[in-house]
Design a protein around this motif. Structure first.
Motif, PDB file in Angstrom:
ATOM      1  N   TYR A 139      11.439  -5.534   8.038  1.00  0.00           N
ATOM      2  CA  TYR A 139      10.173  -5.805   8.721  1.00  0.00           C
ATOM      3  C   TYR A 139       9.090  -4.841   8.239  1.00  0.00           C
ATOM      4  N   THR A 140       9.440  -3.585   8.064  1.00  0.00           N
ATOM      5  CA  THR A 140       8.481  -2.595   7.563  1.00  0.00           C
ATOM      6  C   THR A 140       8.020  -2.964   6.161  1.00  0.00           C
ATOM      7  N   THR A 141       8.951  -3.376   5.297  1.00  0.00           N
ATOM      8  CA  THR A 141       8.588  -3.816   3.945  1.00  0.00           C
ATOM      9  C   THR A 141       7.586  -4.960   4.016  1.00  0.00           C
ATOM     10  N   THR A 142       7.839  -5.920   4.889  1.00  0.00           N
ATOM     11  CA  THR A 142       6.938  -7.064   5.052  1.00  0.00           C
ATOM     12  C   THR A 142       5.557  -6.606   5.516  1.00  0.00           C
ATOM     13  N   LYS A 143       5.514  -5.666   6.460  1.00  0.00           N
ATOM     14  CA  LYS A 143       4.220  -5.164   6.933  1.00  0.00           C
ATOM     15  C   LYS A 143       3.443  -4.485   5.812  1.00  0.00           C
ATOM     16  N   VAL A 144       4.116  -3.688   5.002  1.00  0.00           N
ATOM     17  CA  VAL A 144       3.438  -3.007   3.895  1.00  0.00           C
ATOM     18  C   VAL A 144       2.911  -4.031   2.894  1.00  0.00           C
ATOM     19  N   LYS A 145       3.740  -4.989   2.503  1.00  0.00           N
ATOM     20  CA  LYS A 145       3.310  -6.006   1.540  1.00  0.00           C
ATOM     21  C   LYS A 145       2.137  -6.823   2.083  1.00  0.00           C
ATOM     22  N   THR A 146       2.199  -7.151   3.366  1.00  0.00           N
ATOM     23  CA  THR A 146       1.113  -7.907   3.989  1.00  0.00           C
ATOM     24  C   THR A 146      -0.180  -7.113   3.961  1.00  0.00           C
ATOM     25  N   ARG A 147      -0.094  -5.820   4.216  1.00  0.00           N
ATOM     26  CA  ARG A 147      -1.289  -4.971   4.157  1.00  0.00           C
ATOM     27  C   ARG A 147      -1.823  -4.859   2.732  1.00  0.00           C
ATOM     28  N   PHE A 148      -0.939  -4.851   1.726  1.00  0.00           N
ATOM     29  CA  PHE A 148      -1.402  -4.854   0.335  1.00  0.00           C
ATOM     30  C   PHE A 148      -2.293  -6.072   0.092  1.00  0.00           C
ATOM     31  N   ILE A 149      -1.846  -7.219   0.601  1.00  0.00           N
ATOM     32  CA  ILE A 149      -2.600  -8.462   0.415  1.00  0.00           C
ATOM     33  C   ILE A 149      -3.907  -8.416   1.193  1.00  0.00           C
ATOM     34  N   SER A 150      -3.856  -8.007   2.453  1.00  0.00           N
ATOM     35  CA  SER A 150      -5.072  -8.022   3.283  1.00  0.00           C
ATOM     36  C   SER A 150      -6.096  -6.980   2.847  1.00  0.00           C
ATOM     37  N   GLU A 151      -5.650  -5.825   2.372  1.00  0.00           N
ATOM     38  CA  GLU A 151      -6.586  -4.792   1.900  1.00  0.00           C
ATOM     39  C   GLU A 151      -7.214  -5.183   0.563  1.00  0.00           C
TER      40      GLU A 151
END
Length: 189
Positions: free
Chosen positions: A125-137
């Motif tokens: 879940y943490t990996t997914t959150k980091v990857k999602t933030r990469f996309i949104s940022e």
């Protein structure tokens, strides 16, 4: 009778074509990932082979008390997880070095009890959150950084510029649930 035959033929044909759809979409997705990746397609495939070979070799050596993840990026192998002894930690690294085309090993294995399914789910879940933030940022192409999380520590791999590395670290560091960020980058100018 001919209408029934045509309907049955059409039905059978559609089931056969449905099997092609995932292959076509999957192939297009893999091609899209490789196009955005800074590794060559050959190295991309080589990394997958390295992961499989190292995992297979470690599986034959490690006992059930070990939990080892193998990640390869540009022929650099990252070992994460837990092993029951320092001897197994060392052996995991030595066995990984024996695999053809491995350039470097980052051994982040911890000596201790294997993590629980709940801990592993939290890491995913943490990996997914980091990857999602990469996309949104949207500070760099998200596919150029590989994210691996183990025990709330985020490992970042990729071929990046110094700015991209700093941006990736800052995003990961400020993601909820991340206790530490480790850079396993290769830098380009």
């Amino acid at each position: 009778m001919i209408k029934n035959f045509s309907a049955i033929t059409l039905l059978l044909l559609s089931t056969q074509l449905a099997g092609c759809f995932p292959a076509v979409v999957g192939g297009a997705t893999a091609g899209g990932i490789m196009a955005a990746d800074r590794r060559t397609s050959g190295i991309f495939v080589e990394d997958q082979g390295i992961e499989l070979k190292v995992s297979k070799r470690l599986l034959s050596y490690m006992d059930n008390a070990a939990h080892v993840n193998v990640t390869s990026y540009n022929r650099v192998v990252l070992l994460t997880g837990e092993v029951p002894s320092e001897a197994q930690r060392t052996e995991a690294e030595n066995l990984s070095r024996e695999i053809t085309n491995v350039r470097e090993i980052h051994n982040a294995l911890v000596v201790g009890a294997a993590s629980s399914i709940g801990d592993r789910s939290n890491d995913a879940y943490t990996t997914t959150k980091v990857k999602t933030r990469f996309i949104s940022e949207n500070l760099f192409p998200a596919n150029i950084v590989k994210v691996v999380t183990e025990a709330n520590t985020v490992y970042l791999m990729g071929i990046v510029s110094e700015k991209e590395a700093n941006d990736a670290v800052e995003i990961a560091r400020n993601t909820e649930g991340v206790s530490k960020v480790v850079k396993v980058f290769e830098y380009i100018k």
